[in-house]
Design an enzyme around this catalytic site. Sequence first.
Site, PDB file in Angstrom:
ATOM      1  N   SER A   1      -9.965  -0.419   7.132  1.00  0.00           N
ATOM      2  CA  SER A   1      -9.402  -0.642   5.654  1.00  0.00           C
ATOM      3  C   SER A   1      -8.636  -1.811   5.365  1.00  0.00           C
ATOM      4  O   SER A   1      -8.300  -1.744   4.161  1.00  0.00           O
ATOM      5  CB  SER A   1      -8.433   0.798   5.564  1.00  0.00           C
ATOM      6  OG  SER A   1      -9.293   1.839   5.337  1.00  0.00           O
TER       7      SER A   1
ATOM      8  N   SER B   1      -9.666   1.918   2.775  1.00  0.00           N
ATOM      9  CA  SER B   1      -8.995   2.728   2.008  1.00  0.00           C
ATOM     10  C   SER B   1      -7.750   1.898   1.291  1.00  0.00           C
ATOM     11  O   SER B   1      -7.342   2.311   0.371  1.00  0.00           O
ATOM     12  CB  SER B   1      -8.068   3.733   2.702  1.00  0.00           C
ATOM     13  OG  SER B   1      -7.212   3.172   3.784  1.00  0.00           O
TER      14      SER B   1
ATOM     15  N   LYS C   1       0.844  -1.179  -0.120  1.00  0.00           N
ATOM     16  CA  LYS C   1      -0.217  -0.075  -0.058  1.00  0.00           C
ATOM     17  C   LYS C   1       0.721   1.278  -0.141  1.00  0.00           C
ATOM     18  O   LYS C   1       1.807   1.194   0.863  1.00  0.00           O
ATOM     19  CB  LYS C   1      -0.802  -0.022   1.033  1.00  0.00           C
ATOM     20  CG  LYS C   1      -1.994   0.945   1.288  1.00  0.00           C
ATOM     21  CD  LYS C   1      -2.585   0.771   2.552  1.00  0.00           C
ATOM     22  CE  LYS C   1      -3.980   1.980   2.767  1.00  0.00           C
ATOM     23  NZ  LYS C   1      -4.712   1.794   3.866  1.00  0.00           N
TER      24      LYS C   1
HETATM   25  N1  GLN Z   1     -13.425   4.415   6.504  1.00  0.00           N
HETATM   26  C1  GLN Z   1     -12.559   4.743   7.747  1.00  0.00           C
HETATM   27  C2  GLN Z   1     -12.267   6.174   7.537  1.00  0.00           C
HETATM   28  O1  GLN Z   1     -12.304   6.700   6.588  1.00  0.00           O
HETATM   29  C3  GLN Z   1     -11.286   3.834   7.957  1.00  0.00           C
HETATM   30  C4  GLN Z   1     -10.386   4.189   6.957  1.00  0.00           C
HETATM   31  C5  GLN Z   1      -9.094   3.336   7.323  1.00  0.00           C
HETATM   32  O2  GLN Z   1      -9.225   2.232   8.021  1.00  0.00           O
HETATM   33  N2  GLN Z   1      -8.146   3.893   7.045  1.00  0.00           N
HETATM   34  O3  GLN Z   1     -11.657   6.713   8.384  1.00  0.00           O
END
Ligand code: GLN
EC number: 6.3.5.7
Length: 483
Positions: A175, A151, A76
Site C-alpha cells: 500500500s 490503500s 494517512k
Molecule cells: N492490497 C493489499 C490488501 O488489500 C495490501 C493493502 C495494504 O498494504 N494495506 O491487503
Amino acid sequence: MHQLTLAEIARGLADKKFSSEELTKALLARITQLDPQLNSFISLTEDLALQQAKAADARRANGENGALLGAPIAHKDLFCTQGIRTSCGSKMLDNFKAPYDATVVAKLAAAGAVTLGKTNMDEFAMGSANESSYYGAVKNPWNLEHVPGGSSGGSAAAVAARLLPAATATDTGGSIRQPAAFTNLTGLKPTYGRVSRWGMIAYASSLDQGGPLARTAEDCAILLQGMAGFDANDSTSIDEPVPDYSASLNGSLQGLRIGVPKEYFSAGLDPRIADLVMASVEELKKLGAVVKEISLPNMQHAIPAYYVIAPAEASSNLSRFDGVRFGYRCENPKNLIDLYKRSRGEGFGPEVQRRIMVGAYALSAGYYDAYYLKAQKIRRLVKNDFMAAFTEVDIILGPTTPNPAWKLGAKNSDPVSAYLEDVYTITANLAGLPGLSMPAGFVDGLPVGVQLLAPYFQEGRLLNVAHQYQQNTDWHTRTPTGF
Ligand code: GLN
C-alpha cells in the site's frame, strides 16, 4: 510554490525565501481548490497547521534548522492524531478522535513538520484501489477515471497532484509501493520494525509498516529520517541505530549487483511494463551496475499465503471494534449480542466484513492447520528465497505492479482479480524486507513503477539506487495535467 520538493522547501525556508506560514496557507488554498476533483483528504487540519507553521517559523528565527522544520505533510488517516478524527477510512471510526498521537505523528511534529490533514484510504487499509473507503473513492490525478492505487491512495493522489510535497503511508501488502507506482511517486516500505507501529491502527500486525510517499528518493530519505527509530511502546520495534539516509544518496553504483527474478516476467505482466523495467535496468547498467537473473521459486504461493495471514490477523485485530469501546454503535440495541452484531454489521463495509469472515474461518478449529499454519510455512519459504538471492545480489529489481492503474469500478465485482495485482509487492511484507517503488515511465498516459528490494535495514541502499536513477532520468519530475 507547490512544485517544490521537501529538499527544496528546506533550502527555501533556510534562505528565508518564504516562511512556513506562507507555504502552509498557499497549500491549504490549493487543497481547497483542487481536492474536490480527487477526494484525497478525509480531514483538513487548518488550525493545527497554521499553529505548527508559526511555531516552526519561530524556531527557525531562533537559529534552529532541520530538513522537516516547517515542512507541510499529511498523515494517512490510520495514524492516531490527538483530538483529531482518525477514521481509518471507516464508518466504524467516523466519530473517533484519537486520545494520543501515534509515535510517527509525534516524531514528525517534534521535527517541526506541519500537518495539513488526514488522507483518504481504503477502509482499514484493505484494498488496492482506494475504493473501499467510507468517504468515497479517490481519483488518480493522471486520469480522473482511474484509481490511484491503495490503500494509501489519498496520500498518493495528494502528493502526485502537488497538493503537498510528501505524506505518510503504510504498507501491509504493497500500500505504499503500489499507489506510488500508479501515481508517479517514490514510496518506501521500510524493514519490518524500523518504523514504530504504536498508534497506527492495526490491519495485519506482522505485516504492517509505515513509511514515506514523496516525489523523489531524496524526499523519502528526509521523511523516513523523521519516522524511523526504536520505540519501546511497540514490542516489534527493532533497536537498531538509524543511519543518515540523506548521506547515503550519493554513493556510486559501480559494481552494484542487481538481481532480476525470472518469475517476475511471467504471463500476467503487461509487456509494455516489462519493457520499461528492462529500460531502467539498462539505465542502472550505465551507472556501473551489473545485472544477473535470479529465481524466487516460491513466489507463486505468496498471494494465497498472504490472503490467509492478513485476514487472519485482521479478524483478530478488528474484534476490538465492538460498539462498546470505540467508534460506531448501532441505534437501540435489543441486547448485548444485538449490539455487537448490528454495530459491526453497520459499521464495517463489505470488504472488511469479507476479510474478517475469511480470517475467522482460517483460524477456526479444524482449519487452522490446513490454512493458517500452511500459510506461515509458505511465508518462511518466501523469506528463504530472498535470503538465498541476497547472497548473490545487492538489490532485487522488477515491476511494482503487473498492470497500470485500472478504471474506477473495474474490479468491484471480483475482489480476487484485485488481490492478484499485489503479486510483486506482498513478498516483501511476508519476509519483512524493505522495498521501494520509483517512477520509470508511462503506459497509455498512466505511470509505471519499478520496485527495488534490499536486505534488512538497507533502506539507505534503496534510496541510493533510486536517487542515482533519478539524477539521470526525469520520469519523477512529470506533473499530471491540470495540477
Ligand atoms: N492490497 C493489499 C490488501 O488489500 C495490501 C493493502 C495494504 O498494504 N494495506 O491487503
